[in-house]
Enzyme design. Sequence first.
Site, PDB file in Angstrom:
ATOM      1  CG  HIS A  70      -6.008   0.707   1.211  1.00 10.41           C
ATOM      2  ND1 HIS A  70      -5.024  -0.011   0.706  1.00 10.41           N
ATOM      3  CD2 HIS A  70      -5.511   0.840   2.491  1.00 10.41           C
ATOM      4  CE1 HIS A  70      -3.972  -0.015   1.297  1.00 10.41           C
ATOM      5  NE2 HIS A  70      -4.036   0.635   2.576  1.00 10.41           N
ATOM      6  CG  ASP A  72      -5.718   1.124  -3.222  1.00  9.02           C
ATOM      7  OD1 ASP A  72      -6.128   0.887  -2.239  1.00  9.02           O
ATOM      8  OD2 ASP A  72      -4.889   2.221  -3.614  1.00  9.02           O
ATOM      9  CD  GLU A 137      -3.448   4.336   1.964  1.00  7.21           C
ATOM     10  OE1 GLU A 137      -3.111   5.044   2.881  1.00  7.21           O
ATOM     11  OE2 GLU A 137      -2.905   3.422   1.441  1.00  7.21           O
ATOM     12  CD  GLU A 138      -0.709   1.404  -0.253  1.00 10.64           C
ATOM     13  OE1 GLU A 138       0.017   2.614  -0.338  1.00 10.64           O
ATOM     14  OE2 GLU A 138      -0.739   0.824   0.645  1.00 10.64           O
TER      15      GLU A 138
END
Length: 379
Positions: A70, A72, A137-138
Amino acid sequence: MSTSDSTTLQLACDLINRPSVTPDDLGCQQLLAERLEALDFTCEHLRFGVVDNLWARRGDEGPLFVFAGHTDVVPSGPENQWRFDPFKATVSDGMLYGRGAADMKGSVAAFITATERFLSQHPQPRGAIGLLITSDEEGPAVDGTRKVIDTLQSRNEHIDWCLVGEPSSTNTLGDVIKIGRRGSLNGTLTVMGIQGHIAYPHLADNPIHNALPALAELASMQWDQGNQYFPATSLQLSNINAGTGATNVIPGDLEARLNFRFSTEVTADELQARVEAVLKRHDLNYVIEWSLSGNPFFTQPAELSDAASRALQEVCGITPDLSTSGGTSDGRFIAPTGAQVIELGPLNATIHQIDEHVSCASLEQLSSVYETILKKLLT
């Protein structure tokens, strides 16, 4: 290692300099796509809602090996508490500082440089290589990897091996490989009472007094024994709120939030049923809302974990532990497709913290580990 602009460190710096706080990507994936297209990858930019995703693939025939990660990052927190600007990559005393250095722009950079070196030596590998990169993802993790996997399945693209670049290492690079993760189940419990004056308790019904015995019982329960690869399931109460703030008012309700991290020995439905049995036995007036963040997943040690273990022995001189500890990851969306999934990345000591950092040398070493894994599986 070379110190040219093509190194893992330079690419990691370029990614960190883009303040891609979830769900924003801010051009990180375009930068990756340009590098991959130069290697004859076909790159698809898949946007769902406000989330950018990149699916890149080179080769039509399987087996398909995929790097997943990811772009992010979590917010920086108070920037004045950082030693350096969190969104300006800074190298100091052999360490790379910046938000995402460890989680996980360093790993993403290592994906690219490992692939570049591998294909320069093996332009016609046995099988295909893919990269699945998300900017969700976060965050809620709804429009990211989950949606990309749905897209791949709809057109019968099957992943055989998937390496997720989450920061798995504990004390030194490669000491831990994750071969699974526990499930995560959230509950929001509201216990209703009757608000009243604290001097007249017979005219009220205190939800704190009513709920505490049940909560204490839940906190002391053993949910399972775990197994060879998973620790026992655990329950944690993360928040309890009640009252108006006044000292002379019995509250009208109580809200408690709880989370299970659970093994493969129990299901989310079983946990919910056992919790509600306790609440009913204590005769509470309650409602509870459940949210399943992800079921546990597990990859039986096989070709992928074996290749990763042997690569770490060759490059780092270390024999890794195979573990399922820690939180959830996007591997939970990939493993149910039947893919072998592992997580292997840098040290996790400073992830999500002020002054997040990672050893510069370890990033180059990680890239070499990834390259060696590709060689073992695709040549």
